[in-house]
Scaffold this active site. Structure first.
Site, PDB file in Angstrom:
ATOM      1  N   ASN A  91       0.816  -1.218   0.000  1.00  0.00           N
ATOM      2  CA  ASN A  91       0.000   0.000   0.000  1.00  0.00           C
ATOM      3  C   ASN A  91       0.851   1.271   0.000  1.00  0.00           C
ATOM      4  O   ASN A  91       0.667   2.188   0.784  1.00  0.00           O
ATOM      5  CB  ASN A  91      -0.988   0.006   1.169  1.00  0.00           C
ATOM      6  CG  ASN A  91      -0.334  -0.168   2.519  1.00  0.00           C
ATOM      7  OD1 ASN A  91       0.715  -0.787   2.642  1.00  0.00           O
ATOM      8  ND2 ASN A  91      -0.963   0.363   3.557  1.00  0.00           N
TER       9      ASN A  91
ATOM     10  N   ASN B 146      -4.397   0.085  13.137  1.00  0.00           N
ATOM     11  CA  ASN B 146      -5.439  -0.796  12.619  1.00  0.00           C
ATOM     12  C   ASN B 146      -4.819  -2.170  12.374  1.00  0.00           C
ATOM     13  O   ASN B 146      -3.854  -2.245  11.615  1.00  0.00           O
ATOM     14  CB  ASN B 146      -5.995  -0.270  11.286  1.00  0.00           C
ATOM     15  CG  ASN B 146      -6.652   1.084  11.399  1.00  0.00           C
ATOM     16  OD1 ASN B 146      -7.040   1.510  12.480  1.00  0.00           O
ATOM     17  ND2 ASN B 146      -6.774   1.775  10.276  1.00  0.00           N
TER      18      ASN B 146
ATOM     19  N   ASP C  84       4.459  -4.624  12.099  1.00  0.00           N
ATOM     20  CA  ASP C  84       3.556  -3.764  11.334  1.00  0.00           C
ATOM     21  C   ASP C  84       4.061  -2.318  11.390  1.00  0.00           C
ATOM     22  O   ASP C  84       3.281  -1.370  11.494  1.00  0.00           O
ATOM     23  CB  ASP C  84       2.117  -3.862  11.846  1.00  0.00           C
ATOM     24  CG  ASP C  84       1.098  -3.216  10.911  1.00  0.00           C
ATOM     25  OD1 ASP C  84       1.443  -2.989   9.737  1.00  0.00           O
ATOM     26  OD2 ASP C  84      -0.031  -2.934  11.351  1.00  0.00           O
TER      27      ASP C  84
END
Length: 446
Positions: free
Chosen positions: A94, A283, A310
């Site tokens: 992303n 998230n 992450d």
């Protein structure tokens, strides 16, 4: 080709700790023994009192390049990673543009080949309309396929059930998923907007991106994986309820469905929103003490297979905005290993188990060639950790381009003292060697 002899280390590998020496010749670990005589041309390091572990493999990072380089670059974040003992990373699609064609994917590999301190791989991104591109992915030199089944940073939500099933049914590659149910989140957000308007407090984040949203999505993904036989890896689990979906009853090598937990979900709880605010807004969200306890239980009994970060930096200014405007994500690679060692000092986890979850298992799950273990013939990705050298995290000591860390103010009892990538000493006692970019493209035995 440099020769290095590491003497008197507490070597941690495959469930054992033993004192000994390791000889590195060029890129490779050439010898492991109780006592090795130093070759005449060897650099020698006395590692007495230090643990020697394989370089950690972080299977989920967001290094923001291309397109978001005001937040981070492959150079800056891989630099922080090796300072923290992470020698290989798998980066997510992303970025801008999203890595959803083979051409765009390869452009990221080119950047990394020129700028990365650490070994690297990049996930191919799946969307609602790129199945043909996904199926072109080379299993030998790409880590896997990433699907966002819940929206996060970037516009990569895959919400067409038929497309999701087609991807699951059509590839033998590992499929990694971000699982949050979009409808549940939208309904929760609407309820909080009705209550608070635009002034929703960050303390509601884990109630908006709720445990129910996570479980609904992850349970559907697992059900579909069982139906299709897909090789599924579920990223950043965050809830007690989701732990019911995983098993420890078969060896890792036989699992078709594997699980990951991230440092922040093991460290923080919803109580920390009061002091940390948007700086622990991730998230999936950091959730309750009950959830954290369940994650720890599943990690230790092997329902959860991997610990990752992450790592997803945003600027201080972006994170300082109101709850609704502030993006989710935070930087973690520089302190992941020492954070887990802190839990060792607390008696929550053994060093052998840390190495299993951060080094061995990522290598096993992704079938990474000759990394993740301290073995003769393997690449010399090695890290020395001093367990008794306290360090406080300050804004000045942070190496991320974003310039902040959720751990600021924390004092860790342990410290990474040396990091080797492919036999090159890239980090030593607080300094990264920027004259060496030792990272290589990860290859996979598939």
């Amino acid at each position: 080709m440099a020769t290095t002899l590491i003497k008197n280390a507490k070597i941690v590998s495959e469930g054992k700790i033993f004192e000994g020496d390791v000889l590195i010749e060029g890129e490779i670990i050439s010898q492991i023994a109780k006592n090795i005589s130093a070759p005449h041309d060897a650099n020698s390091i006395d590692a007495e009192g230090h643990y020697l572990i394989p370089g950690a493999i972080d299977d989920q990072v967001h290094f923001r390049e291309p397109g978001l380089t005001h937040k981070a670059t492959i150079f800056t974040e891989s630099r922080a990673a090796v300072a923290g003992g992470i020698t290989s990373f798998i980066e997510q699609p992303n970025t801008v543009p999203n890595a959803v064609t083979q051409e765009l994917l390869e452009e990221k590999y080119v950047i990394a080949s020129q700028t990365s301190h650490a070994n690297y791989s990049f996930m191919m991104g799946g969307t609602n309309d790129n199945l043909e591109e996904v199926l072109k992915t080379n299993p030998k030199n790409v880590a896997g396929i990433k699907l966002f089944l819940g929206s996060s940073t970037g516009n990569m939500l895959v919400d067409n059930p038929k497309i999701i099933e087609s991807i699951f049914s059509s590839t033998e590659l590992l499929i990694a998923v971000h699982c949050e149910d979009e409808t549940t989140i939208k309904n929760n957000l609407a309820n909080y907007k009705e209550r608070y308007g635009d002034a929703i407090p960050v303390t509601a984040h884990h109630l908006i991106r709720s445990a129910e949203a996570c479980y609904l999505s992850s349970s559907k993904a697992i059900e579909l994986a069982k139906k299709t036989g897909a090789r599924l890896h579920v990223f950043h689990l965050s809830t007690a309820k989701e732990m019911e979906l995983f098993t420890n009853k078969i060896p890792l090598e036989q699992k078709r469905i594997t699980a990951e937990v991230c440092i922040h979900h093991l460290w923080f709880t919803d109580a920390d929103y009061e002091t940390k605010g948007n700086f622990i807004k991730w998230n999936p969200a950091v959730k309750t003490e009950e959830d954290r306890t369940a994650l720890w239980e599943a990690l230790l009994d092997d329902r959860i297979d991997v610990i990752a970060t992450d790592h997803a930096p945003h600027t201080f200014e972006e994170k300082s905005k109101s709850y609704l405007e502030a993006p989710s994500g935070g930087p973690l690679v520089q302190h992941a290993v020492v954070a887990m060692f802190e839990f060792y000092h607390q008696g929550k986890i053994s060093i052998e188990k840390i190495v299993e979850k951060m080094c061995h298992n990522p290598a096993r799950i992704f079938n990474i060639d000759k990394r993740g273990f301290i073995k003769e013939g393997y690449f010399a990705d090695l890290v020395l950790v001093n367990p008794s050298n306290p360090q406080q995290v300050t804004k000045e000591s942070v190496l991320y381009k974003c310039g902040w860390s959720p751990f600021e103010g924390t004092t860790f009892k342990s410290q990474v003292s040396h990091t080797f990538v492919n036999g090159e000493l890239v980090y030593e006692k607080g300094k990264v060697n920027d004259t060496i970019l030792a990272g290589k493209r990860l290859l996979f035995n598939r």
